[in-house]
Write a protein that holds these residues in place. Structure first.
Motif, PDB file in Angstrom:
ATOM      1  N   ASP A 150       0.850  -1.185   0.000  1.00 36.68           N
ATOM      2  CA  ASP A 150       0.000   0.000   0.000  1.00 36.68           C
ATOM      3  C   ASP A 150       0.888   1.238   0.000  1.00 36.68           C
ATOM      4  O   ASP A 150       1.982   1.233   0.573  1.00 36.68           O
ATOM      5  N   TYR A 151       0.409   2.296  -0.627  1.00 37.10           N
ATOM      6  CA  TYR A 151       1.173   3.545  -0.635  1.00 37.10           C
ATOM      7  C   TYR A 151       0.544   4.511   0.358  1.00 37.10           C
ATOM      8  O   TYR A 151      -0.598   4.943   0.190  1.00 37.10           O
ATOM      9  N   LEU A 152       1.309   4.863   1.405  1.00 34.24           N
ATOM     10  CA  LEU A 152       0.843   5.727   2.477  1.00 34.24           C
ATOM     11  C   LEU A 152       1.615   7.039   2.472  1.00 34.24           C
ATOM     12  O   LEU A 152       2.783   7.094   2.070  1.00 34.24           O
ATOM     13  N   GLN A 153       0.962   8.094   2.938  1.00 34.34           N
ATOM     14  CA  GLN A 153       1.619   9.365   3.236  1.00 34.34           C
ATOM     15  C   GLN A 153       1.248   9.757   4.659  1.00 34.34           C
ATOM     16  O   GLN A 153       0.131   9.475   5.114  1.00 34.34           O
ATOM     17  N   ALA A 154       2.185  10.400   5.360  1.00 34.89           N
ATOM     18  CA  ALA A 154       1.926  10.731   6.769  1.00 34.89           C
ATOM     19  C   ALA A 154       2.658  12.001   7.163  1.00 34.89           C
ATOM     20  O   ALA A 154       3.707  12.341   6.611  1.00 34.89           O
ATOM     21  N   ARG A 155       2.074  12.687   8.145  1.00 34.93           N
ATOM     22  CA  ARG A 155       2.712  13.880   8.696  1.00 34.93           C
ATOM     23  C   ARG A 155       2.305  14.057  10.144  1.00 34.93           C
ATOM     24  O   ARG A 155       1.287  13.498  10.606  1.00 34.93           O
ATOM     25  N   ILE A 156       3.111  14.801  10.895  1.00 35.98           N
ATOM     26  CA  ILE A 156       2.717  15.297  12.213  1.00 35.98           C
ATOM     27  C   ILE A 156       2.494  16.796  12.070  1.00 35.98           C
ATOM     28  O   ILE A 156       3.119  17.457  11.225  1.00 35.98           O
ATOM     29  N   HIS A 157       1.606  17.346  12.899  1.00 35.09           N
ATOM     30  CA  HIS A 157       1.277  18.757  12.732  1.00 35.09           C
ATOM     31  C   HIS A 157       0.623  19.317  13.986  1.00 35.09           C
ATOM     32  O   HIS A 157       0.013  18.579  14.784  1.00 35.09           O
ATOM     33  N   THR A 158       0.745  20.612  14.129  1.00 32.92           N
ATOM     34  CA  THR A 158       0.074  21.371  15.188  1.00 32.92           C
ATOM     35  C   THR A 158      -0.586  22.569  14.520  1.00 32.92           C
ATOM     36  O   THR A 158       0.090  23.567  14.206  1.00 32.92           O
ATOM     37  N   PRO A 159      -1.888  22.501  14.255  1.00 25.49           N
ATOM     38  CA  PRO A 159      -2.547  23.537  13.454  1.00 25.49           C
ATOM     39  C   PRO A 159      -2.384  24.942  13.993  1.00 25.49           C
ATOM     40  O   PRO A 159      -2.119  25.883  13.223  1.00 25.49           O
ATOM     41  N   GLU A 160      -2.527  25.130  15.326  1.00 25.85           N
ATOM     42  CA  GLU A 160      -2.467  26.483  15.861  1.00 25.85           C
ATOM     43  C   GLU A 160      -1.078  27.104  15.731  1.00 25.85           C
ATOM     44  O   GLU A 160      -0.924  28.330  15.775  1.00 25.85           O
ATOM     45  N   LEU A 161      -0.052  26.273  15.555  1.00 23.83           N
ATOM     46  CA  LEU A 161       1.310  26.773  15.368  1.00 23.83           C
ATOM     47  C   LEU A 161       1.713  26.787  13.897  1.00 23.83           C
ATOM     48  O   LEU A 161       2.840  27.178  13.570  1.00 23.83           O
ATOM     49  N   LYS A 162       0.802  26.361  13.037  1.00 20.85           N
ATOM     50  CA  LYS A 162       1.124  26.211  11.612  1.00 20.85           C
ATOM     51  C   LYS A 162       2.440  25.453  11.445  1.00 20.85           C
ATOM     52  O   LYS A 162       3.347  25.857  10.702  1.00 20.85           O
ATOM     53  N   ALA A 163       2.494  24.336  12.161  1.00 23.78           N
ATOM     54  CA  ALA A 163       3.704  23.509  12.186  1.00 23.78           C
ATOM     55  C   ALA A 163       3.400  22.145  11.582  1.00 23.78           C
ATOM     56  O   ALA A 163       2.286  21.618  11.740  1.00 23.78           O
ATOM     57  N   GLY A 164       4.368  21.582  10.884  1.00 24.88           N
ATOM     58  CA  GLY A 164       4.173  20.262  10.287  1.00 24.88           C
ATOM     59  C   GLY A 164       5.471  19.672   9.787  1.00 24.88           C
ATOM     60  O   GLY A 164       6.419  20.383   9.458  1.00 24.88           O
TER      61      GLY A 164
ATOM     62  N   GLY B 233       4.449  21.098  22.340  1.00 26.30           N
ATOM     63  CA  GLY B 233       3.007  21.291  22.323  1.00 26.30           C
ATOM     64  C   GLY B 233       2.272  20.016  21.957  1.00 26.30           C
ATOM     65  O   GLY B 233       2.832  18.909  21.970  1.00 26.30           O
ATOM     66  N   LYS B 234       1.005  20.163  21.630  1.00 25.97           N
ATOM     67  CA  LYS B 234       0.177  19.040  21.214  1.00 25.97           C
ATOM     68  C   LYS B 234       0.446  18.750  19.744  1.00 25.97           C
ATOM     69  O   LYS B 234       0.187  19.580  18.876  1.00 25.97           O
ATOM     70  N   VAL B 235       0.978  17.574  19.481  1.00 28.22           N
ATOM     71  CA  VAL B 235       1.379  17.199  18.123  1.00 28.22           C
ATOM     72  C   VAL B 235       0.475  16.075  17.629  1.00 28.22           C
ATOM     73  O   VAL B 235       0.426  14.998  18.228  1.00 28.22           O
ATOM     74  N   GLN B 236      -0.253  16.326  16.546  1.00 28.47           N
ATOM     75  CA  GLN B 236      -1.181  15.359  15.994  1.00 28.47           C
ATOM     76  C   GLN B 236      -0.518  14.536  14.887  1.00 28.47           C
ATOM     77  O   GLN B 236       0.393  15.015  14.205  1.00 28.47           O
ATOM     78  N   VAL B 237      -1.015  13.326  14.716  1.00 30.44           N
ATOM     79  CA  VAL B 237      -0.532  12.430  13.659  1.00 30.44           C
ATOM     80  C   VAL B 237      -1.635  12.253  12.625  1.00 30.44           C
ATOM     81  O   VAL B 237      -2.795  12.017  12.977  1.00 30.44           O
ATOM     82  N   SER B 238      -1.273  12.387  11.355  1.00 30.43           N
ATOM     83  CA  SER B 238      -2.210  12.132  10.255  1.00 30.43           C
ATOM     84  C   SER B 238      -1.582  11.140   9.289  1.00 30.43           C
ATOM     85  O   SER B 238      -0.439  11.313   8.864  1.00 30.43           O
ATOM     86  N   VAL B 239      -2.354  10.104   8.955  1.00 24.94           N
ATOM     87  CA  VAL B 239      -1.906   9.070   8.017  1.00 24.94           C
ATOM     88  C   VAL B 239      -2.983   8.916   6.947  1.00 24.94           C
ATOM     89  O   VAL B 239      -4.178   8.900   7.264  1.00 24.94           O
TER      90      VAL B 239
END
Length: 554
Positions: A138-152, A175-181
């Motif tokens: 499978d082909y996956l893409q992923a990132r971590i991000h913090t929306p309020e800091l405009k960080a990724g 800070g709070k770091v979210q994971v998106s896959v």
């Protein structure tokens, strides 16, 4: 075996014959003084036939253009991008990967994380019937991000080829770091994409107009054309890159005046295969977490190491950077952020900048002339949309040129005199400490077998090495591919998976050479904006900042 060898010799002889018939056209292009000879050596053809060159010979590439090292490299690169495929020839859609059943888990989520730590996520894939997948691909893409800091920041995916994947991230901010896959394509869909790439290289066709006096004809053109009609051979004499058009009925080959895209081939896949390419079902669909989808990261008192200036020659190791407050920071050097028109003008003063590539490189050029109004006032355009563009700023001693790269380029129409090969243009540049080269080449090769792309890059690399040999202080910057929005239609011609494969080849091809990279791939995955083949201005601004950081380091 003898039949295969005879066929190979026949193909090369036919190519040579067609080339000879079209010498008249080549003289019209001004290259007659460099006209090479092509002696046919049967022994060489038989002993140097390799799997990588099979397809190239069949499409008009001549045997003696390849060095032994290039042959070995081409074969090795094809092995590097080999993709795992489903174990069974035919898999029912219900047995394909389903992102709604899949999940990811943050490993060691209970530990205390600090800036600089590594974060690992495990992904488990299931099919539409809820059964766990037993193979990968499978082909996956992923990132971590913090929306309020405009960080990724982007993650690195490891396929264990058993339905389980691990994704590694580096934590760059507190800070709070979210994971998106996201599942970009299931392995079953990639099998279809690979077949299309190998068996349907003509799924985009091109055309050229031939004109002489009041007579005009348009014929089909491509890299590889069935020889059921008489062909015009437009092989480039300097690079050996082949291109063919069907000969017009009443005009000579030398009357060709333009190049353009003809259209897209339809009905490429079966109804069952179409289920593998459904928006919101299995194309770039989020995979949700099992448990928490975020962690808390603490700051550290430890000071980061001084990365030094942005200089060519540094390896491109993931992750190559991250966003914070919408500004990209590199993991290999200190980026300058050019916040005012004057700062860009000061950087470019006295420079000779040559830019080559597709519309994503044109975005750099257009951004700079919009950001620095004075540059727009001294810009000339052959055509407003496709170029070439030129800037001659006498006051600040700046010249900038942009050329779209040569065939295959998917645009409505452009004069053939405005389609230079990057390798040929580089050979015409003297270079020096005030000379800057920037190029990208990827998207328009997505519909062709990878062998052709490898050969194009080999030719470009040859020219780069010659340029650096005569002028080692020339600055050369390569923009990588970038991700884009996908639907079924786009996927079959321009999927991120095609681009990712080309990007892997490009990175490997220029390893160990004194060039610099702008990693648009990670920069577009890591950002919060929706994927777009033409990224929005904030991303382009960061790409240009990275580019200019090599031109004018701190």
């Amino acid at each position: 075996m003898e039949e295969q060898r005879s066929l190979s010799l026949l193909l090369v002889l036919m190519t040579f014959s067609t080339l000879t018939l079209n010498i008249g056209h080549m003289k019209c292009n001004g290259h007659s003084a460099n006209l090479p000879t092509y002696p046919i050596d049967k022994e060489k053809i038989e002993t140097k036939w390799t799997p990588w060159t099979n397809r190239l010979f069949q499409c008009g590439y001549l045997n003696q253009n390849f060095t032994p090292e290039e042959r070995s490299e081409g074969t090795a690169l094809m092995e590097v991008i080999e993709w795992p495929k489903p174990p069974n020839p035919a898999v029912r859609f219900q047995k394909s990967s389903d992102p709604s059943h899949a999940y990811f888990v943050i490993l060691n989520s209970g530990k205390t994380f600090y800036v600089g730590d590594q974060l690992q996520v495990m992904v488990r894939m299931y099919d539409f019937e809820g059964n766990r997948k037993q193979y990968g691909g499978d082909y996956l893409q992923a990132r971590i991000h913090t929306p309020e800091l405009k960080a990724g920041s982007a993650g690195t995916v490891i396929d264990h080829q058993n339905g389980t994947y691990h994704i590694n991230f580096t934590l760059f901010w507190p800070g709070k770091v979210q994971v998106s896959v996201s599942l970009v394509h299931p392995s079953e869909g990639i099998k279809v994409l690979k077949r299309l790439r190998e068996e349907q290289p003509d799924r985009v066709h091109f055309q050229s107009t031939f004109k002489l006096m009041n007579i005009s004809e348009t014929t089909v053109c491509n890299l590889c054309l069935p020889q059921n009609k008489i062909l015009c051979n437009f092989t480039d004499l300097r690079t050996g890159e082949p291109w063919f058009c069907y000969k017009p009925a009443n005009l000579p080959c030398s009357s060709r005046i333009n190049h353009g895209m003809g259209g897209y081939k339809k009905h490429l896949i079966t109804e069952n295969e179409s289920h593998l390419f459904q928006s919101k079902i299995n194309i770039k669909v989020p995979i949700l977490p099992k448990g928490l989808g975020y962690i808390k990261v603490k700051a550290t008192a430890q000071r980061g190491k001084d990365l030094g200036n942005c200089l060519p020659g540094k390896p491109l190791l993931p992750p190559t950077g991250f966003y914070f407050q919408d500004l990209w920071s590199s993991t290999s050097c200190n980026i300058r952020h050019f916040k005012t028109p004057a700062s860009i003008l000061n950087c470019l003063r006295g420079k000779r900048v040559h830019m080559f590539g597709d519309s994503t490189m044109r975005q750099w050029f257009q951004f700079m002339i919009e950001f620095v109004p004075g540059l727009k006032n001294v810009t000339t355009m052959v055509t407003e949309k496709y170029g070439p563009y030129s800037i001659v700023d006498v006051k600040n001693d700046i010249t900038m040129h942009y050329y779209i790269h040569a065939i295959p380029i998917r645009i409505p129409s452009i004069s053939i005199v405005n389609l230079p090969f990057i390798a040929s243009k580089l050979d015409d540049i003297q270079g020096g400490k005030n000379t800057v080269i920037a190029f990208t080449i990827w998207c328009h090769f997505n519909t062709f077998p990878v062998e052709h792309y490898i050969r194009r890059l080999q030719n470009i690399r040859r020219s780069i090495l010659r340029l650096l040999g005569r002028s080692p202080d020339t600055v050369i910057v390569i923009k990588t591919a970038n991700v884009q929005a996908l639907s079924q239609g786009i996927s079959l011609y321009n999927s991120d998976w095609f681009s990712y494969q080309l990007d892997l080849v490009m990175r490997r091809m220029f390893e160990g050479i004194n060039v610099a990279f702008v990693d648009a791939w990670e920069m577009t995955i890591a950002h919060y904006l929706p994927h777009d083949v033409h990224p929005k201005e904030i991303i382009i601004k960061n790409e240009v900042d990275m580019f200019l950081s090599y031109v004018c380091p701190l």
